[in-house]
Design a protein around this motif. Structure first.
Motif, PDB file in Angstrom:
ATOM      1  N   HIS A  65       0.830  -1.211   0.000  1.00 21.18           N
ATOM      2  CA  HIS A  65       0.000   0.000   0.000  1.00 21.18           C
ATOM      3  C   HIS A  65       0.864   1.260   0.000  1.00 21.18           C
ATOM      4  N   LEU A  66       2.184   1.078   0.168  1.00 21.13           N
ATOM      5  CA  LEU A  66       3.110   2.208   0.202  1.00 21.13           C
ATOM      6  C   LEU A  66       3.848   2.342  -1.121  1.00 21.13           C
ATOM      7  N   TYR A  67       4.121   3.593  -1.524  1.00 21.43           N
ATOM      8  CA  TYR A  67       4.954   3.807  -2.706  1.00 21.43           C
ATOM      9  C   TYR A  67       6.395   3.404  -2.405  1.00 21.43           C
ATOM     10  N   PRO A  68       7.090   2.840  -3.407  1.00 19.17           N
ATOM     11  CA  PRO A  68       8.528   2.607  -3.224  1.00 19.17           C
ATOM     12  C   PRO A  68       9.272   3.929  -3.373  1.00 19.17           C
ATOM     13  N   SER A  69      10.582   3.922  -3.185  1.00 18.84           N
ATOM     14  CA  SER A  69      11.354   5.142  -3.430  1.00 18.84           C
ATOM     15  C   SER A  69      11.244   5.514  -4.899  1.00 18.84           C
ATOM     16  N   ALA A  70      11.174   6.798  -5.179  1.00 21.65           N
ATOM     17  CA  ALA A  70      10.932   7.258  -6.550  1.00 21.65           C
ATOM     18  C   ALA A  70      12.030   6.835  -7.509  1.00 21.65           C
ATOM     19  N   ASP A  71      13.271   6.771  -7.021  1.00 21.60           N
ATOM     20  CA  ASP A  71      14.392   6.422  -7.900  1.00 21.60           C
ATOM     21  C   ASP A  71      14.926   5.020  -7.665  1.00 21.60           C
ATOM     22  N   ALA A  72      14.194   4.223  -6.880  1.00 22.87           N
ATOM     23  CA  ALA A  72      14.636   2.858  -6.548  1.00 22.87           C
ATOM     24  C   ALA A  72      16.068   2.866  -6.027  1.00 22.87           C
ATOM     25  N   GLY A  73      16.362   3.823  -5.149  1.00 22.02           N
ATOM     26  CA  GLY A  73      17.730   4.047  -4.684  1.00 22.02           C
ATOM     27  C   GLY A  73      18.400   2.833  -4.073  1.00 22.02           C
ATOM     28  N   GLU A  74      17.642   2.060  -3.296  1.00 25.74           N
ATOM     29  CA  GLU A  74      18.215   0.879  -2.659  1.00 25.74           C
ATOM     30  C   GLU A  74      18.703  -0.132  -3.703  1.00 25.74           C
ATOM     31  N   LEU A  75      17.913  -0.291  -4.755  1.00 29.52           N
ATOM     32  CA  LEU A  75      18.285  -1.218  -5.825  1.00 29.52           C
ATOM     33  C   LEU A  75      19.482  -0.682  -6.612  1.00 29.52           C
ATOM     34  N   VAL A  76      19.469   0.603  -6.897  1.00 27.46           N
ATOM     35  CA  VAL A  76      20.575   1.207  -7.634  1.00 27.46           C
ATOM     36  C   VAL A  76      21.891   1.057  -6.873  1.00 27.46           C
ATOM     37  N   GLU A  77      21.841   1.228  -5.561  1.00 30.56           N
ATOM     38  CA  GLU A  77      23.054   1.049  -4.757  1.00 30.56           C
ATOM     39  C   GLU A  77      23.544  -0.401  -4.802  1.00 30.56           C
ATOM     40  N   SER A  78      22.615  -1.355  -4.784  1.00 29.29           N
ATOM     41  CA  SER A  78      22.998  -2.763  -4.895  1.00 29.29           C
ATOM     42  C   SER A  78      23.599  -3.061  -6.262  1.00 29.29           C
ATOM     43  N   LEU A  79      23.018  -2.485  -7.294  1.00 29.31           N
ATOM     44  CA  LEU A  79      23.557  -2.662  -8.645  1.00 29.31           C
ATOM     45  C   LEU A  79      24.941  -2.040  -8.776  1.00 29.31           C
ATOM     46  N   SER A  80      25.146  -0.938  -8.083  1.00 29.04           N
ATOM     47  CA  SER A  80      26.452  -0.288  -8.102  1.00 29.04           C
ATOM     48  C   SER A  80      27.527  -1.236  -7.567  1.00 29.04           C
ATOM     49  N   ARG A  81      27.199  -1.942  -6.497  1.00 24.79           N
ATOM     50  CA  ARG A  81      28.151  -2.907  -5.938  1.00 24.79           C
ATOM     51  C   ARG A  81      28.313  -4.113  -6.862  1.00 24.79           C
ATOM     52  N   TYR A  82      27.226  -4.561  -7.452  1.00 24.64           N
ATOM     53  CA  TYR A  82      27.239  -5.725  -8.347  1.00 24.64           C
ATOM     54  C   TYR A  82      28.095  -5.464  -9.587  1.00 24.64           C
ATOM     55  N   LEU A  83      27.993  -4.239 -10.120  1.00 21.20           N
ATOM     56  CA  LEU A  83      28.693  -3.890 -11.355  1.00 21.20           C
ATOM     57  C   LEU A  83      30.034  -3.208 -11.128  1.00 21.20           C
ATOM     58  N   SER A  84      30.286  -2.795  -9.887  1.00 27.42           N
ATOM     59  CA  SER A  84      31.471  -1.985  -9.558  1.00 27.42           C
ATOM     60  C   SER A  84      31.494  -0.702 -10.396  1.00 27.42           C
ATOM     61  N   LEU A  85      30.348  -0.049 -10.435  1.00 29.92           N
ATOM     62  CA  LEU A  85      30.192   1.216 -11.152  1.00 29.92           C
ATOM     63  C   LEU A  85      29.478   2.218 -10.255  1.00 29.92           C
ATOM     64  N   PRO A  86      29.669   3.524 -10.496  1.00 31.11           N
ATOM     65  CA  PRO A  86      29.040   4.530  -9.642  1.00 31.11           C
ATOM     66  C   PRO A  86      27.519   4.567  -9.757  1.00 31.11           C
TER      67      PRO A  86
END
Length: 360
Positions: A65-86
């Motif tokens: 019932h709650l909106y997620p973060s607008a920029d999916a920040g938590e996922l983007v940070e995880s992807l940053s670690r996965y890809l070793s990119l900023p």
């Protein structure tokens, strides 16, 4: 004025996207038990999702019932670690990588612009581009389905905005060499979009070239290696200058909360990732060696089979009657009438597929 005339002409003339057959439709048409059918026509992960991803979905089911973060920040940070990119070079996207394509075309394309497609390839590039007013210039691949870089460069005009490359390519499974990608990036002023939906099954990728070139976008997805096709989750890797503009037109909250949480969990499950890769590489080799037709080399989680002089429709029909769904490639522009794409399954599924081809 007819009701149809309300629709933009660019949309009216777009060919419909043809998805793979479903288990439910196949069972109904051929009077089969759905449990007996194996679906190897949509390049899904037969191992299913990571157990960690499923757990994350269940843990967050009561929060929808709650909106997620607008920029999916938590996922983007995880992807940053996965890809070793900023983080500044990564955008989460929904629904799937298709959402990334749609938004990029809306951002970049103006009426009268052109995009270049090396065919046969994934059909949604054409749909997204034409829906936003672009003309599509098709360049045929070579006989082995490798990209004809010289032909692409000759097709570039003053109106060309985007060149699409799929690597590994769908439906042929072959890679675009990094040297060819670099050549296009250095000789073309527009955007080069490289679709790496299947790249985890391959030996190399070009994602990190985003840090060298300011006109490269790499699209990726959680639908294949991570087994989250039903959650429609993708992401893009792009220059920081483009991400800033991209976020202005991105649909707010385009990644759902369950998808976001499942994506974060899936990235961390190295065991599931490694198991999926090993299954595909072993099964791919088996299919290439055992299917009694010409099978092209592949670096993806599928193989392309040429059943000529028979037709793809005839052989696919034979397999469907046996409860095996594969992909007739006639809907891929430029693919001809004899190509079938087969997703790599479990060993048991692969054995059934080979036996079905032998008796088709």
């Amino acid at each position: 004025m007819s009701r149809l005339e309300l629709i933009d002409e660019n949309i009216r003339t777009i060919p419909e996207y043809v998805p793979g057959r479903s288990i439910e439709d196949t069972a109904k048409k051929y009077d089969l038990d759905p449990a007996s059918i194996i679906k190897l026509g949509s390049n899904e992960n037969p191992l299913g999702p990571s157990p960690k991803a499923v757990e994350a979905i269940l843990e967050n089911a009561g929060k929808v019932h709650l909106y997620p973060s607008a920029d999916a920040g938590e996922l983007v940070e995880s992807l940053s670690r996965y890809l070793s990119l900023p983080v500044s070079n990564i955008c989460a996207a929904g629904p799937g990588m298709d959402g990334l394509l749609d938004n990029l075309m809306r951002l970049i394309i103006q009426e009268g612009d052109e995009v270049i497609l090396p065919i046969p390839t994934f059909s949604y590039y054409e749909i997204a581009a034409r829906a936003n007013g672009a003309s599509v210039i098709c360049v045929e691949r070579k006989e082995d389905f490798s990209v004809d870089i010289d032909a692409i460069r000759k097709a570039v005009s003053s109106r060309t905005k985007v060149i699409f490359l799929c690597s590994p390519n769908n439906p042929s499974g072959n890679m675009v060499p990094e040297s060819d990608v670099r050549m296009l990036l250095e000789s073309f002023r527009g955007l080069v979009f490289v679709d790496e939906a299947y790249v985890e099954f391959a030996e190399h990728n070009v994602t990190k070239l985003v840090m060298e070139y300011d006109n490269l976008v790499v699209g990726r997805t959680f639908s294949k290696i991570f087994g989250l096709a039903g959650l429609r989750l993708g992401y893009g890797v792009m220059p920081a200058w483009l991400k800033k503009e991209y976020m202005k037109t991105a649909t707010p909250f385009n990644v759902s909360l369950p998808a976001l949480k499942a994506g974060v969990a899936a990235i961390t499950d190295k065991q599931h990732i490694e198991k999926s890769i090993a299954m595909v590489r072993e099964g791919r080799k088996y299919l290439q060696e055992q299917i009694p037709f010409k099978v092209y080399d592949s670096t993806a989680n599928f193989v392309l089979v040429d059943v000529s002089p028979r037709s793809a429709s005839e052989v696919c029909e034979s397999l469907l009657k046996k409860g095996i769904i594969v992909r007739d490639c006639r809907s891929f522009r430029g693919a001809g009438n004899s190509l079938i794409r087969v997703t790599v399954g479990t060993q048991e599924q692969n054995t059934r597929v080979v036996e079905a081809f032998r008796s088709a």
